[in-house]
Scaffold this active site. Structure first.
Site, PDB file in Angstrom:
ATOM      1  N   ASP A 280      -1.681  -8.350   0.854  1.00 15.75           N
ATOM      2  CA  ASP A 280      -0.416  -8.382   0.111  1.00 15.75           C
ATOM      3  C   ASP A 280      -0.078  -9.808  -0.313  1.00 15.75           C
ATOM      4  O   ASP A 280       0.322 -10.056  -1.456  1.00 15.75           O
ATOM      5  CB  ASP A 280       0.728  -7.822   0.966  1.00 15.75           C
ATOM      6  CG  ASP A 280       0.578  -6.323   1.205  1.00 15.75           C
ATOM      7  OD1 ASP A 280      -0.380  -5.937   1.892  1.00 15.75           O
ATOM      8  OD2 ASP A 280       1.401  -5.552   0.691  1.00 15.75           O
TER       9      ASP A 280
ATOM     10  N   GLY B 288       0.820  -1.193   0.000  1.00 18.50           N
ATOM     11  CA  GLY B 288       0.000   0.000   0.000  1.00 18.50           C
ATOM     12  C   GLY B 288       0.858   1.248   0.000  1.00 18.50           C
ATOM     13  O   GLY B 288       2.003   1.231   0.461  1.00 18.50           O
ATOM     14  N   SER B 289       0.328   2.336  -0.528  1.00 21.96           N
ATOM     15  CA  SER B 289       1.020   3.617  -0.411  1.00 21.96           C
ATOM     16  C   SER B 289       0.805   4.159   1.002  1.00 21.96           C
ATOM     17  O   SER B 289      -0.002   3.642   1.762  1.00 21.96           O
ATOM     18  CB  SER B 289       0.491   4.598  -1.451  1.00 21.96           C
ATOM     19  OG  SER B 289       0.835   4.160  -2.744  1.00 21.96           O
ATOM     20  N   GLY B 290       1.556   5.216   1.345  1.00 23.47           N
ATOM     21  CA  GLY B 290       1.448   5.775   2.679  1.00 23.47           C
ATOM     22  C   GLY B 290       2.619   5.419   3.571  1.00 23.47           C
ATOM     23  O   GLY B 290       2.682   5.858   4.714  1.00 23.47           O
ATOM     24  N   HIS B 291       3.558   4.577   3.039  1.00 26.54           N
ATOM     25  CA  HIS B 291       4.732   4.168   3.813  1.00 26.54           C
ATOM     26  C   HIS B 291       6.005   4.821   3.293  1.00 26.54           C
ATOM     27  O   HIS B 291       7.100   4.367   3.585  1.00 26.54           O
ATOM     28  CB  HIS B 291       4.905   2.652   3.762  1.00 26.54           C
ATOM     29  CG  HIS B 291       3.692   1.882   4.138  1.00 26.54           C
ATOM     30  ND1 HIS B 291       3.059   2.070   5.343  1.00 26.54           N
ATOM     31  CD2 HIS B 291       2.973   0.944   3.480  1.00 26.54           C
ATOM     32  CE1 HIS B 291       2.006   1.257   5.401  1.00 26.54           C
ATOM     33  NE2 HIS B 291       1.922   0.578   4.283  1.00 26.54           N
TER      34      HIS B 291
ATOM     35  N   HIS C 122      -0.285   0.829   9.462  1.00 31.35           N
ATOM     36  CA  HIS C 122      -1.482   1.148   8.693  1.00 31.35           C
ATOM     37  C   HIS C 122      -2.496   1.938   9.496  1.00 31.35           C
ATOM     38  O   HIS C 122      -3.686   1.901   9.218  1.00 31.35           O
ATOM     39  CB  HIS C 122      -2.129  -0.125   8.158  1.00 31.35           C
ATOM     40  CG  HIS C 122      -1.246  -0.854   7.211  1.00 31.35           C
ATOM     41  ND1 HIS C 122      -0.441  -1.890   7.613  1.00 31.35           N
ATOM     42  CD2 HIS C 122      -1.006  -0.663   5.905  1.00 31.35           C
ATOM     43  CE1 HIS C 122       0.245  -2.321   6.574  1.00 31.35           C
ATOM     44  NE2 HIS C 122      -0.067  -1.600   5.530  1.00 31.35           N
TER      45      HIS C 122
ATOM     46  N   LYS D 205       5.404  -8.104   2.300  1.00 29.95           N
ATOM     47  CA  LYS D 205       5.142  -7.945   3.724  1.00 29.95           C
ATOM     48  C   LYS D 205       3.942  -8.817   4.104  1.00 29.95           C
ATOM     49  O   LYS D 205       2.985  -8.936   3.340  1.00 29.95           O
ATOM     50  CB  LYS D 205       4.851  -6.471   4.056  1.00 29.95           C
ATOM     51  CG  LYS D 205       6.000  -5.549   3.647  1.00 29.95           C
ATOM     52  CD  LYS D 205       5.856  -4.127   4.182  1.00 29.95           C
ATOM     53  CE  LYS D 205       4.645  -3.398   3.673  1.00 29.95           C
ATOM     54  NZ  LYS D 205       4.610  -3.264   2.187  1.00 29.95           N
TER      55      LYS D 205
END
Lengths: 332, 216
Positions: free
Chosen positions: A109, A53-56, A218, A104
Site C-alpha cells: 500500500d 486490497g478488497s476483502g475488508h 489479511h 494503511k
C-alpha cells in the site's frame, strides 16, 4: 470452500457492479476501478482518497460519501491498488484544495500510494498522506515492516472526513488524521482462517481448541497461537495490549470499535463489547462513542478486533458530524 | 542480448510463473496472505499481452514496457518491486539495439538497487533481495570470467545467476522476516521459504533456460 461467486477473477469487479447498483450516491468507475462521491469534485473542498486490497468490506468503498471519503480504490483481494487507479481516483475528486491520501501501513500500500503521489505531484496536484498504523500486536521496530493499519482506519476516515467537510485545508485535515491514528490502538484475535476466492481454501488450519492471537486483516497467521480462552479473557488480553501501547487515563474519553472480521455473529461481538465496557468503566474511562459490528473485515474470518481511540472534544464533535455513506450514516 | 531474446526471456518467465502460481500462493499462505502466485501470474500475463501488442523494439524498450506493465497491473508489493526492477534494467541499457553481457550485468545491478531503494530491504530480511543480490553478484563474476566466450559470456553468467538465486532462495528458509507481510509473524516466519525470493529464482532460471537453449 463454498462462496457466492461466478469466477474468482471477477469477484472485485462484480461486487463493484453491485455496489454501484445499490448506491446511486456513488459513482463507480469500473475501469479505474474506483468508487467516488457522485457530487465530487467539490470546489474548494479537500479530497480524501483511500484504498487498499478488497476483502475488508465495507472498508473502503462503503465509507465514500458526505462527511467521509471522496473516493476509494479497491485493489484485488488483499492486494493494494495500483498507482494508475489511485491517480485516476484522486484526479476525479480533486476540487482544487488538495488531496489527502489515507494509507494503511503495509509495504505494498505504501509503495503504490507513494508512486501515485509522485505522479500526481508531477501533474500539479499536491498530496498529503496519513499513514495508519494502529495494530499494537506488531512491534514497531527494525524487525518488522512496522505496525499494521487496521480498525482505526475507519476512525481516521470518519473524523478527518468530517473536518474536510467544514472547508479545512489539506494540512489541517491530514494533521487531524494523524492525530486520530496516534490516539488509537487495535488488537485482533481469530478463531478461523479466511478463504480468498483465488485460493479457494483457508490460509491456515486452526484446531477447534486454539486461537490465533495478534492477527491482521489479511488472513495471515497471528503473532502466536494459544489455547482458546473464554471471551472475557480474550477481551482482557486485547484491552491490556492496547492500553500498554496507547495508555488512557482515568477520566478520559474514548471511542471504542468492537469490530467483526467477517465471520463472527453480532451476538458474540456484543458479548465482547460488554466485557470491554465493564473493564473500561472499572478503570474510570468513559466510552463516549462506540460502534459494534463488521466495519473492517477479513473476508470470512471468524474473529474480532478491538480499537480504542483516546478522543478529545474536537474529535468527538467531528465524530458526531453528519455522515452519509453506504456503511455509516447519521445526522443526515 | 537482443530484443527477441529479451522477449523470449519474459515469455519464459510468464510460462514459468503460470506453472508455479499455485506453489507460489501456497508459500505465501504460510507466511503471507495467499496471493503471490495469483498476482505474479496476473502481472506476467499482462506483460505477455503488452509485448504481443508492441512493436519489435530494442532491449531497452522491451524491459521498460514489461516493468511499467507490472507496476500498472499487479498492485501489492510485488508489482512495484518487480516492475521497478525491470524498468531500471531497461533504463540502464542502450537506447537502441542490443545489450552486451556487461551492459546486462549493469542493468541487473540497477534493478537490484531499485528494489532495495523502494522496499528498504537488505540481504537477510527474507525478501526478493536474498535471491536477487547473490544472483547479480554471480552474474557479474561469471560475465567477467567468460567474456571470451562466443556469446560474450551470457549463457555462463545466466547459469551462474540462476544457481545463486536458487541457493539464496533456499537460504531464506531459516531467516526471520524483517520486511513485508511475513514480518508480522515474527519468529513464526522461520522455517518457510520466501515467496518473493522464489519468484526471483524463477525469473533467473527462465533467463538461463532462454539464453542456453536459443543460442548454443
Amino acid at each position: 470452500m463454498k462462496k457466492f461467486i461466478n469466477h474468482p477473477d471477477a469477484v472485485v469487479r462484480e461486487a463493484l457492479i453491485g455496489l454501484s447498483a445499490a448506491h446511486p450516491d456513488l459513482r463507480v468507475d469500473l475501469d479505474g476501478p474506483y468508487a467516488a462521491r457522485a457530487d465530487a469534485p467539490r470546489a474548494g473542498k479537500v479530497a480524501l482518497v483511500s484504498g487498499g486490497g478488497s476483502g475488508h468490506e465495507p472498508m473502503h468503498a462503503g465509507f465514500v460519501g458526505l462527511g467521509m471519503l471522496d473516493a476509494a480504490c479497491p485493489g484485488e483481494v488483499f492486494t493494494s491498488p495500483v498507482p494508475d487507479q489511485i491517480v485516476a481516483a484522486s484526479r476525479a475528486v480533486d476540487g482544487g484544495a488538495g488531496v489527502v491520501h489515507i494509507v494503511k501501513n503495509y509495504t505494498g500500500d505504501v509503495m503504490n500510494f507513494q508512486l501515485a503521489a509522485d505522479l500526481l505531484g508531477d501533474g500539479g496536484i499536491e498530496v498529503q498522506t496519513v499513514l495508519v498504523n494502529d495494530d499494537v500486536a506488531v512491534e514497531d521496530s527494525t524487525w518488522t515492516a512496522g505496525r499494521r493499519g487496521t480498525g482505526a482506519t475507519m476512525l481516521v476516515e470518519k473524523i478527518a472526513g468530517a473536518l474536510a467537510e467544514t472547508g479545512a485545508g489539506a494540512a489541517a485535515v491530514a494533521a487531524m488524521g494523524t492525530r486520530v491514528n496516534e490516539a488509537s490502538g487495535s488488537f485482533a484475535v481469530a478463531l478461523t482462517a479466511c478463504t480468498t476466492p483465488a485460493a479457494g481454501r483457508p490460509g491456515f488450519e486452526l484446531p477447534e481448541d486454539e486461537m490465533e492471537v495478534g492477527v491482521g486483516i489479511h488472513g495471515e497467521p497471528g503473532r502466536r497461537r494459544e489455547q482458546l480462552l473464554p471471551a472475557r479473557d480474550i477481551a482482557a488480553m486485547s484491552l491490556e495490549a492496547i492500553m500498554a501501547a496507547k495508555p488512557v487515563a482515568s477520566g478520559e474519553d474514548v471511542i471504542v470499535l468492537m469490530n467483526g472480521l467477517g465471520g463472527t455473529p453480532l451476538i458474540e461481538l456484543y458479548l465482547l463489547y460488554g466485557e470491554v465496557a465493564g473493564m473500561l468503566e472499572a478503570a474510570g474511562v468513559r466510552i463516549a462513542r462506540n460502534l459494534v459490528g463488521d466495519y473492517v473485515t477479513s473476508l470470512d474470518m471468524a474473529g474480532m478486533s478491538l480499537t480504542v481511540c483516546r478522543a478529545d472534544a474536537e474529535m468527538l464533535r467531528l465524530w458526531d458530524a453528519p455522515v452519509r455513506t453506504p456503511a455509516l450514516r447519521w445526522g443526515v | 542480448m537482443d530484443a527477441s531474446q529479451a522477449r523470449a526471456w519474459l515469455y519464459a518467465v510468464a510460462d514459468s510463473i503460470a506453472g508455479q502460481a499455485d506453489h507460489l500462493t501456497q508459500l505465501d499462505a504460510a507466511i503471507g496472505d495467499s496471493d503471490h502466485g495469483v498476482n505474479m501470474n496476473r502481472g506476467f500475463t499482462a506483460v505477455r499481452a503488452a509485448l504481443d501488442g508492441a512493436p519489435a523494439d530494442g532491449v531497452r524498450g522491451v524491459f521498460t514496457l514489461a516493468g511499467s506493465t507490472l507496476v500498472s497491473r499487479v498492485g501489492g508489493a510485488s508489482g512495484p518491486l518487480f516492475g521497478s526492477a525491470l524498468r531500471a534494467l531497461g533504463k540502464a541499457l542502450p537506447e537502441q539495439g542490443d545489450a552486451d553481457t556487461a551492459a546486462l550485468a549493469a542493468g541487473l545491478r540497477a534493478g537490484l538497487e531499485a528494489v532495495c531503494k523502494l522496499g528498504g530491504a537488505v540481504p537477510g530480511d527474507k525478501t526478493i533481495v536474498d535471491a536477487y543480490a547473490p544472483a547479480v553478484d554471480a552474474f557479474e563474476q561469471a560475465a567477467r570470467a567468460h567474456s571470451g566466450d562466443r556469446d560474450g559470456g551470457l549463457a555462463a553468467a545466466a547459469r551462474a545467476a540462476a544457481d545463486a538465486a536458487q541457493q539464496g532462495m533456499r537460504d531464506t528458509i531459516p531467516l526471520q522476516a524483517r520486511r513485508g507481510r511475513a514480518s508480522y509473524l515474527g519468529e513464526r516466519s522461520v522455517g518457510h521459504q520466501d515467496p518473493g525470493a522464489t519468484s526471483t529464482w524463477l525469473i533467473f532460471q527462465a533467463l538461463a533456460d532462454t539464453v542456453t537453449t536459443r543460442r548454443p
